[in-house]
Enzyme design. Sequence first.
Site, PDB file in Angstrom:
ATOM      1  N   ASP A 161      19.472  45.047  -6.363  1.00 45.28           N
ATOM      2  CA  ASP A 161      18.957  44.144  -5.343  1.00 45.28           C
ATOM      3  C   ASP A 161      17.739  44.695  -4.595  1.00 45.28           C
ATOM      4  O   ASP A 161      17.754  45.810  -4.084  1.00 45.28           O
ATOM      5  CB  ASP A 161      20.082  43.864  -4.340  1.00 45.28           C
ATOM      6  CG  ASP A 161      19.808  42.660  -3.477  1.00 45.28           C
ATOM      7  OD1 ASP A 161      18.813  42.664  -2.739  1.00 45.28           O
ATOM      8  OD2 ASP A 161      20.604  41.698  -3.545  1.00 45.28           O
ATOM      9  N   SER A 170      15.438  39.611  -3.467  1.00 47.14           N
ATOM     10  CA  SER A 170      16.784  39.070  -3.682  1.00 47.14           C
ATOM     11  C   SER A 170      16.739  37.542  -3.727  1.00 47.14           C
ATOM     12  O   SER A 170      15.975  36.977  -4.492  1.00 47.14           O
ATOM     13  CB  SER A 170      17.725  39.588  -2.587  1.00 47.14           C
ATOM     14  OG  SER A 170      19.071  39.405  -2.938  1.00 47.14           O
TER      15      SER A 170
END
Length: 274
Positions: free
Chosen positions: A160, A46
Amino acid sequence: MKKNKKSRKTVGLALGSGSFRGFAHIGVLKSLLKHNIPIDYLTGSSIGAWVAAYYAVFQDTKKLEADLSAQPADNLPMLFDFSLTGGFIGGGKVSDVLEKGLKHHNFSDAKTPLKIVATDLVGGQPYIFENGDIARAVRASISVPLVFKPLPYKGHLFVDGGLSNPIPCDLVRSMGADVVIGVNLYHKNEFINKKFTMPTVVLRSTRIVLHNLAKSDIKKADVIIEPDTSVVVKRQGFQKYFTKEVTDNLIKIGEKATDRMIPKIKKLLAEQSK
């Protein structure tokens, strides 16, 4: 690509997920470099993927600060690429920003060996990017569900990386690191507030899941750095994340948290080099 010296043990740095808290990663890098701690391998998930990619390509913390935090309000336009399917933000402008910032580099161009984690929405498993375009890998890894539209690529649908491997310590170990440093941005002090509304219940529930995933991942590190960014989390308002004051504060928090761990890192390096 950087070649590691065999006269010493190697160091791997795993930069974790954590949204706006990720500016603290810049402080982590600054501290390690200030204290002459080598960074031989990098992994990121991320926002950690974003920071890891920039450093792996340029090995320049000044560029990191200039591009990601010096004028944080400049990052706002990337959030206004709205999509009617899959997420509020289509991601086209994010991709443009990433490609411009990373100069269209591939993983083979990285000065520090790099791997990036995303999550395959179809299979529910972590996916490791280690070849091809770095900007695409970062775009996949930062695709927060319901915020960014998932990224389709090679039969996968990516969201993510923090959903499957928020702090990829195991990955940086597999790359060859003798000493693994993991950076956990989910601090226990974020749970001090005990007043709840329906939105905060949802947000707290998400944070609980991420905190527990991070706890599991971080057990695989030799050194754990945990910047306490809870003072920023308590602030209200969307634009709080896009002010120079906040980003500077987060960088300092990351740097100070790392400074405190330098003696342990140096001790590990000395012990393992005997």
